[in-house]
Design an enzyme around this catalytic site. Structure first.
Site: not given
Length: 455
Positions: A227-229
């Site tokens: 998960v990489d915003s």
């Protein structure tokens, strides 16, 4: 007048005294400040011991802003028999009369050794930093005591050299080089103090941060998704797409090349595929299929915003539509996320040359051990421009050349054509031709921006 006292531990105490104050009174003051009994104090001025307790500072030629070195005297040196103390690991014991207390009290050395042997964590740390000392602590008490004495002598010699250096630098206050070295010494002391304060009050800042991964299923196949915003689009590797059986859905009209310090090939885009998150949450997702080392699946900002996801670090979970999906623990992460990334020979060469002093300056800094990301742009078949973020071999600003039905292989950065006079101008500033061409590629041909990347 004002004088400074340099202790064995490196601390400096500044005191105001009278030039006619006797040495025994000075030691009484230091006993309160430094917690060293007066009869155990050794005061040195210009490497000469001040031994007469009735002598004054003026009589010892101590003037304003002079530095005195304070040592603690070891009382009652003697030969110690500790043969009765066996090694905790069954090694040989110490033989009578073998230890001399020239560099310190052997009782203290043996206490240190026993403390190490009773503390496996501390012994492991010592094994990593001082393997010879750790091995001696486990199997050879005699050698351990010798090493302790050697370390004590080295520390005293270093302190003595430091005090001589300080005295030399203070000898001429108008020497520019000396003042520069004093400034650097003060800076290093501040750095050491800052490190000590951080280790005491914020030890958690030295811990390793675990990246955010969740368990998902793509077409019935389990995948660990990062998960990489900070990534603008959701990326999947070709091998993962093959495993999940969706390579047949790749639209190769969206192929392209991501070029930075390295290159990565974009194979195309899967416009819609269903993924399962948690137990019963099914989401529609689109993937950009991109080559390059990194993660199998990168859950980017496009999907996070589309499904109004919330990264809740307090609960350590990802919240989507009221469903909480916990982040994986460190032992559950894929091996690529747990292994420490090693620098390539090219990266080491750049570091040694000082060419990559800051990532923002040259675009060649090191990235996260698991998933370096770079912002890129790709031109879709419809002609509109959509920002994408994807893992590439290096975290530099990159460009993507894309066209419908593109099947071209990644191009070498040296094939770009720039005015020779621009190249020669930048080479005249001290860069190699390869570095100049790489910088011009990253700057889109702008010479001023390329110069900013290089220097």
């Amino acid at each position: 007048m004002r004088i400074s006292i340099l202790t064995e531990s490196g601390d400096i105490h500044t005191i105001e005294v009278d030039s006619q104050m006797e040495l025994e009174n000075i030691k009484a003051l230091l006993e309160a400040d430094c917690n060293i009994p007066a009869d155990e104090q050794i005061l040195l001025h210009n490497e000469v011991e001040l031994s007469d307790p009735k002598s004054t500072l003026e009589g010892n030629k101590v003037v304003q802003d002079d530095i005195l070195t304070l040592y603690r005297r070891v009382k009652n040196p003697r030969t110690t028999n500790i043969a009765a103390v066996p090694s905790s690991t069954g090694g040989p014991s110490v033989r009578p009369g073998q230890l001399q207390s020239g560099g310190g009290d052997p009782h203290n050395a043996e206490q240190i050794r026993q403390h190490l042997l009773s503390n496996p964590a501390m012994l492991q740390q010592l094994r990593a930093n001082q393997p010879e000392l750790a091995a001696a602590a486990e199997s050879d008490p005699n050698r351990f005591h010798e090493l302790i004495r050697e370390l004590d002598v080295q520390r005293q010699q270093a302190e003595s050299a430091r005090s001589r250096e300080i005295a030399r630098l203070n000898a001429d206050p108008f020497d520019i080089e000396a003042q520069s070295r004093i400034e650097e010494a003060i800076r290093l002391e501040n750095v050491a103090a800052n490190l000590e304060a951080a280790m005491e009050f914020n030890p958690e800042s030295f811990g390793r941060v675990t990246m955010l991964y969740i368990d998902v299923e793509v077409n019935g196949h389990p995948v660990k998704a990062f998960v990489d915003s900070g990534a603008q689009a959701t990326i999947m590797s070709p091998s993962c797409a093959e495993t999940c059986g969706i390579m047949r859905l790749v639209d190769r009209r969206f192929a392209g090349v991501a070029r930075g310090v390295g290159v990565a090939k974009i194979l195309g885009r899967v416009h819609s595929a269903q993924i399962r998150v948690g137990q019963d949450l099914f989401l529609a997702c689109s993937f950009t299929i991109m080559e390059g080392k990194g993660v199998d699946l990168l859950f980017g900002l496009d999907m996070l915003k589309r499904h109004q996801a919330c990264i809740d670090l307090k609960k350590d979970c990802l919240v989507i539509n009221g469903t909480e999906i916990r982040f994986l623990s460190e032992h559950e992460l894929p091996s690529s996320a747990r292994e420490t990334a090693e620098l390539t020979s090219e990266e080491m060469e750049l570091i040694n040359k000082g060419a990559s002093s800051s990532p923002s300056a040259s675009g060649e800094g090191t990235a996260s051990a698991s998933t370096p990301s770079a912002t890129i742009s790709t031109t879709e078949a419809s002609g509109s421009s959509a920002p994408v973020s994807a893992p590439v071999p290096a975290p530099a600003p990159v460009r993507v050349t894309s066209a419908p039905q593109s099947t071209s292989a990644p191009a070498d950065s040296s094939s770009e054509h720039f005015p020779e006079e621009h190249i020669q101008t930048l080479m005249g500033l001290g860069a190699t031709r390869e570095q100049v061409i790489a910088a011009l590629n990253a700057a889109g041909g702008d010479m001023d921006t390329a110069a900013g990347f290089l220097f």
